[in-house]
Design a protein around this motif. Structure first.
Motif, PDB file in Angstrom:
ATOM      1  N   PHE A  50       0.949  -1.196   0.036  1.00 49.18           N
ATOM      2  CA  PHE A  50       0.001  -0.013   0.060  1.00 49.18           C
ATOM      3  C   PHE A  50       0.853   1.222  -0.262  1.00 49.18           C
ATOM      4  O   PHE A  50       2.002   1.346   0.713  1.00 49.18           O
ATOM      5  N   LEU A  51       0.627   2.283  -0.877  1.00 54.75           N
ATOM      6  CA  LEU A  51       1.575   3.423  -0.925  1.00 54.75           C
ATOM      7  C   LEU A  51       0.424   4.622  -0.794  1.00 54.75           C
ATOM      8  O   LEU A  51      -0.636   4.704  -1.316  1.00 54.75           O
ATOM      9  N   ASN A  52       0.942   5.533  -0.112  1.00 49.58           N
ATOM     10  CA  ASN A  52       0.301   6.776   0.068  1.00 49.58           C
ATOM     11  C   ASN A  52       1.214   7.890  -0.660  1.00 49.58           C
ATOM     12  O   ASN A  52       2.124   8.233  -0.317  1.00 49.58           O
ATOM     13  N   ILE A  53       0.532   8.517  -1.614  1.00 54.24           N
ATOM     14  CA  ILE A  53       1.348   9.486  -2.555  1.00 54.24           C
ATOM     15  C   ILE A  53       0.708  10.758  -2.599  1.00 54.24           C
ATOM     16  O   ILE A  53      -0.660  11.036  -2.579  1.00 54.24           O
ATOM     17  N   GLU A  54       1.334  11.867  -2.208  1.00 50.90           N
ATOM     18  CA  GLU A  54       0.836  13.212  -2.346  1.00 50.90           C
ATOM     19  C   GLU A  54       1.668  14.141  -3.488  1.00 50.90           C
ATOM     20  O   GLU A  54       2.641  13.902  -3.673  1.00 50.90           O
ATOM     21  N   LEU A  55       0.618  14.832  -4.237  1.00 53.96           N
ATOM     22  CA  LEU A  55       1.211  15.449  -5.351  1.00 53.96           C
ATOM     23  C   LEU A  55       0.927  16.771  -4.947  1.00 53.96           C
ATOM     24  O   LEU A  55      -0.228  17.388  -4.435  1.00 53.96           O
ATOM     25  N   ASN A  56       1.583  17.669  -5.571  1.00 55.36           N
ATOM     26  CA  ASN A  56       1.667  19.515  -5.291  1.00 55.36           C
ATOM     27  C   ASN A  56       0.535  19.829  -6.657  1.00 55.36           C
ATOM     28  O   ASN A  56       0.892  19.349  -7.711  1.00 55.36           O
TER      29      ASN A  56
END
Length: 803
Positions: A527-533
């Motif tokens: 499981f991956l948590n990805i944050e994008l600007n």
């Protein structure tokens, strides 16, 4: 008035001989039985059919040097009864209104050929109609046209003529078939072909890549209703279903399709589906002309010959017949040009560019339909990309769509074996009974191989809001050439079922930044948590849905790893993308093959690259554009260019124009978009156009694009509270600078420097909006600096002067 020439008879090739052609080509001929072939010692174009007053059927064939009239009184022994010489042209098309036949050629000055067939074959008088036509206060002679159509009311529609920029011309034939009357001109889109019925005209506007729909109930005042881009954006021909609900189109490009559209409401056109033969998929075959007959499509498909498609269900078109007239290699513009399936006898006519007229006895059989859904036996999730193949003599494989659904069929019936295959699942073989004209539903489950779930959530960093339809794109160490993709759902979640491997994963969406996870060891459920600007940038490592259009089939923009080339010691194509962005890909035109810079460049024309939509509300102040580009302009001719536009609902603004060869990548920094965005409204998009107008080598590239707010940190300049802007950009003779009230108290100075670093102008700003005369400065790229009255630099911005 002309007179008939002497009767001539050409030898025809026997059924046995032509039957062997299919063996040479390796394709199966079925449900089209060859009756005869009438060969010419010259190239052949289109074919039309006509029935004489005595019931004799005729084939009318356009040849390179004229129009040939073939009696089919004995279909097994066709006989030429008239040949009318005309201008030399590889394009020649025919139609009839009652007992009058009309023909046009797209070269020379034939105008409109008119042949009176009422006493055929004994007397067949003809003449060439070349009227003087007044359009836009100019009078010119009708010399040539590419195609023509005649509707059920006796009105003619001429496409691709030397008048009206090739837009359709409407003429009256029913009043006096021997002496037509010009009525009006439709919209001046270049029309390659058209089909008109029930006062609605459908025009195949090949250059624009769409078909247009026109209301011609008043033939003196045609009204454009709508346009629809086709799948390969090179709309060649179209034909309407008998019930008027569906329009079928072809695009004259390699590996293109027959498309089906629901045109019940001309103002709300709906794409239905596309078809191309599986037997030669990917081999560059080109569809040409499509005809609708009693629920079937009869298509001339160049090197595939004549193809018959069951189109009773346009959402699932199935090949049910074929005769391959071309014995050579696949691809290109050889082979079948035209078809005609409307003779009362039921015979189908075909024309082959090299081998002449073909007469066939068709066997129209309904397709046996097979449709269903494929899911995983583990979790019931839909499986996209599953190959579904019915094991019959003529391949009919298809693949499931993103929802796991499939539609296919076969010309065969009875008990058939169907194989479902996917690289991540065990193959499944199922026997099913197929019935012609009947939909058999078959839903199956596939068992995964050694698979695990790669799951995650993609959020916007500042707000922690989910990002829907964000892209997950990855390749595997075991197969680095294949790029796989997934999308997030409405909640920003994604779930992919994958085999264990080492993955290189990229996450992104237009309007957001991208994140890259390299050499990720995927060995178990993860499981991956990805944050994008928020932000607009593109290094073109991922496919963010830029759109490409072109007026030429060669040299189009493509997202690729740049391949280098050199010509006469000059760099034409750089051999890599820009060194300071992620990945190896860029958008390039004229991508060379084996280092040959001339392998994929258009002799003339333009190719356009269009960004996804940019939202003005995403910028708090003054957006600026930066990007890297290269241009090779062999002669530096001013009509050849690389142009950058900003376009919106209210128009477009030319931002930059380049004409000079760059010798590799060049960077454009901080080009202000403020003034342009204020003028062009919403749905803002960037457009990059490379145009070759001189038939010399002109190619370009684009990479590392960034659009950002022009905020400046206090560590670089003065306080960010000093707010200012300027317009226009590009400028000509004047430039206006606008200051905030706080900044005005500083009474700042303005300096302008040219691209060589030399100061070209200096002045002081005394009001909130101050205009300066820069008419003495030549065209070029300049830097504008603002300084406080003590001489401290506040900020620098780039702008263009264009005379």
């Amino acid at each position: 008035m002309g007179k008939p020439l002497n009767f001539r008879t050409y030898s025809f090739i026997t059924i046995c001989l032509l039957g062997s052609i299919g063996l040479l080509q390796g394709q199966k001929n079925f449900n089209l039985e060859l009756v005869s072939n009438f060969d010419y010692a010259q190239l052949v174009a289109d074919v039309w059919g006509y029935v004489g007053p005595d019931g004799t059927e005729y084939a009318i064939v356009g040849t390179f040097t004229g129009t040939s009239f073939i009696s089919l009184k004995d279909p097994s022994n066709p006989e030429e009864v008239l040949f009318i010489p005309g201008a030399q042209s590889i394009w020649r098309d025919m139609h009839n209104w009652g007992d009058y036949v009309y023909a046009v050629a797209d070269r020379g000055e034939d105008g409109l050929l008119i042949v009176d067939m009422s006493n055929a074959p004994d007397s067949m008088p003809f003449k060439f109609w070349r009227p003087q036509i007044e359009l836009s206060a100019e009078i010119n002679m009708l010399n040539r046209c590419h195609n023509l159509w005649i509707d059920e009311k006796g009105y003619g529609y001429l496409s691709g003529c030397n008048l009206n920029r090739g837009g359709v011309l409407i003429i009256d034939l029913h009043s006096d078939p021997w002496n037509p009357t010009f009525l009006s001109a439709a919209a001046d889109y270049y029309s390659h072909d058209n089909y008109t019925r029930d006062d609605i005209m459908f025009s195949a506007d090949i250059v624009d890549g769409f078909f247009s729909i026109h209301d011609v109930s008043d033939r003196t005042n045609p009204i454009l209703l709508n346009t629809q881009t086709t799948t390969s954006q090179f709309t060649h021909a179209c034909w309407l279903s008998d019930d008027g609900r569906y329009l079928f189109t072809t695009d004259e490009r390699p590996n293109s399709f027959v498309d089906a559209y629901d045109v019940t409401d001309p103002l709300d056109i709906k794409y239905i589906s596309s078809f191309r033969p599986k037997t030669t998929e990917g081999l560059g075959v080109i569809p040409h002309n499509v005809h609708y007959y009693n629920g079937f499509l009869v298509v001339s498909w160049y090197t595939d010959g004549i193809v018959v498609i069951d189109a009773h269900r346009p959402e699932n078109m199935v090949k049910v017949g074929q005769y391959d007239t071309w014995p050579g290699a696949h691809g290109g513009f050889n082979g079948a040009w035209g078809a005609y399936p409307y003779l009362p006898s039921g015979l189908v006519l075909g024309s082959d560019r090299q081998s002449g007229l073909y007469v066939f006895e068709p066997n129209y059989v309904r397709a046996s339909y097979l449709e269903g859904r494929v899911t995983s036996s583990v979790d019931g999730q839909s499986i996209p990309g599953v190959e579904v193949e019915i094991l019959v003599e003529v391949p009919t494989n298809t693949a499931t769509n993103p929802s796991g659904n499939y539609k296919t069929g076969s010309a065969s019936e009875g008990i058939q074996e169907v194989v479902f295959s996917h690289p991540q699942y065990h193959d499944l073989s199922v026997e099913v009974e197929l019935i012609r004209g009947v939909i058999t539903e078959l839903n199956v489950e596939l068992t995964p191989n050694n698979l695990f779930f790669l799951e995650g959530t993609i959020l916007e960093e500042s707000t922690q809001s989910p990002i829907q339809e964000a892209i997950i794109e990855f390749d595997r160490t075991s197969n680095p050439e294949t790029i796989e993709r997934g999308l997030t759902d409405l909640s920003g979640n994604f779930k992919l079922l994958l085999q264990p491997d080492t993955l290189n994963i990229s996450f992104g969406k237009w309007g957001y930044s991208r994140e890259h996870l390299l050499n990720f060891e995927f060995l178990e459920n993860s499981f991956l948590n990805i944050e994008l600007n928020k932000g607009y940038s593109d290094d073109f490592h991922m496919d963010l849905s830029w759109e490409v259009s072109s007026t030429t089939s060669a040299g189009q923009w493509q997202r690729a790893i740049p391949a280098g080339s050199i010509s006469e010691g000059q760099i034409v194509h750089p051999d890599a993308d820009v060194p300071d962005d992620f990945g190896k890909k860029a958008f390039v035109t004229g991508q060379p093959i084996d280092g040959n810079p001339f392998s994929d460049f258009p002799e003339s024309g333009s190719t356009i690259l269009l960004s996804p939509v940019i939202n003005r509300s995403d910028f708090d102040f003054s957006p600026v554009l930066s990007f890297s580009y290269w241009l090779f302009n062999e002669t530096n001719h001013s009509d050849n260019y690389f142009k950058v536009y900003l376009e919106g609902d209210n128009g477009e603004v030319l931002l930059l124009e380049f004409n000079e060869t760059t010798q590799g990548w060049t960077r454009v920094e901080n080009l202000s978009l403020f003034d342009a965005m204020e003028r062009i409204g919403s749905r803002i998009r960037l457009r990059f156009e490379v145009k070759n107008s001189s038939n010399n080598l002109v190619v370009g590239g684009l990479d590392n694009l960034i659009i950002e707010d022009n905020f400046l940190s206090t560590t670089e300049h003065l306080a960010s509270s000093y707010v200012w802007n300027f317009y226009p950009n590009p400028a000509n003779d004047h430039i206006t600078i606008v200051l905030s009230n706080d900044f005005l108290l500083e009474k700042p100075f303005v300096e302008i420097f040219d691209s060589g670093g030399k100061r070209a102008f200096k002045g002081q700003i005394g009001s909130r909006s101050e205009t300066f005369n820069i008419g003495h400065l030549p065209s070029g790229i300049y830097l504008i600096n603002l300084l406080t009255k003590s001489g401290q630099r506040v900020e620098s911005k780039q702008f263009i002067i264009k005379k």
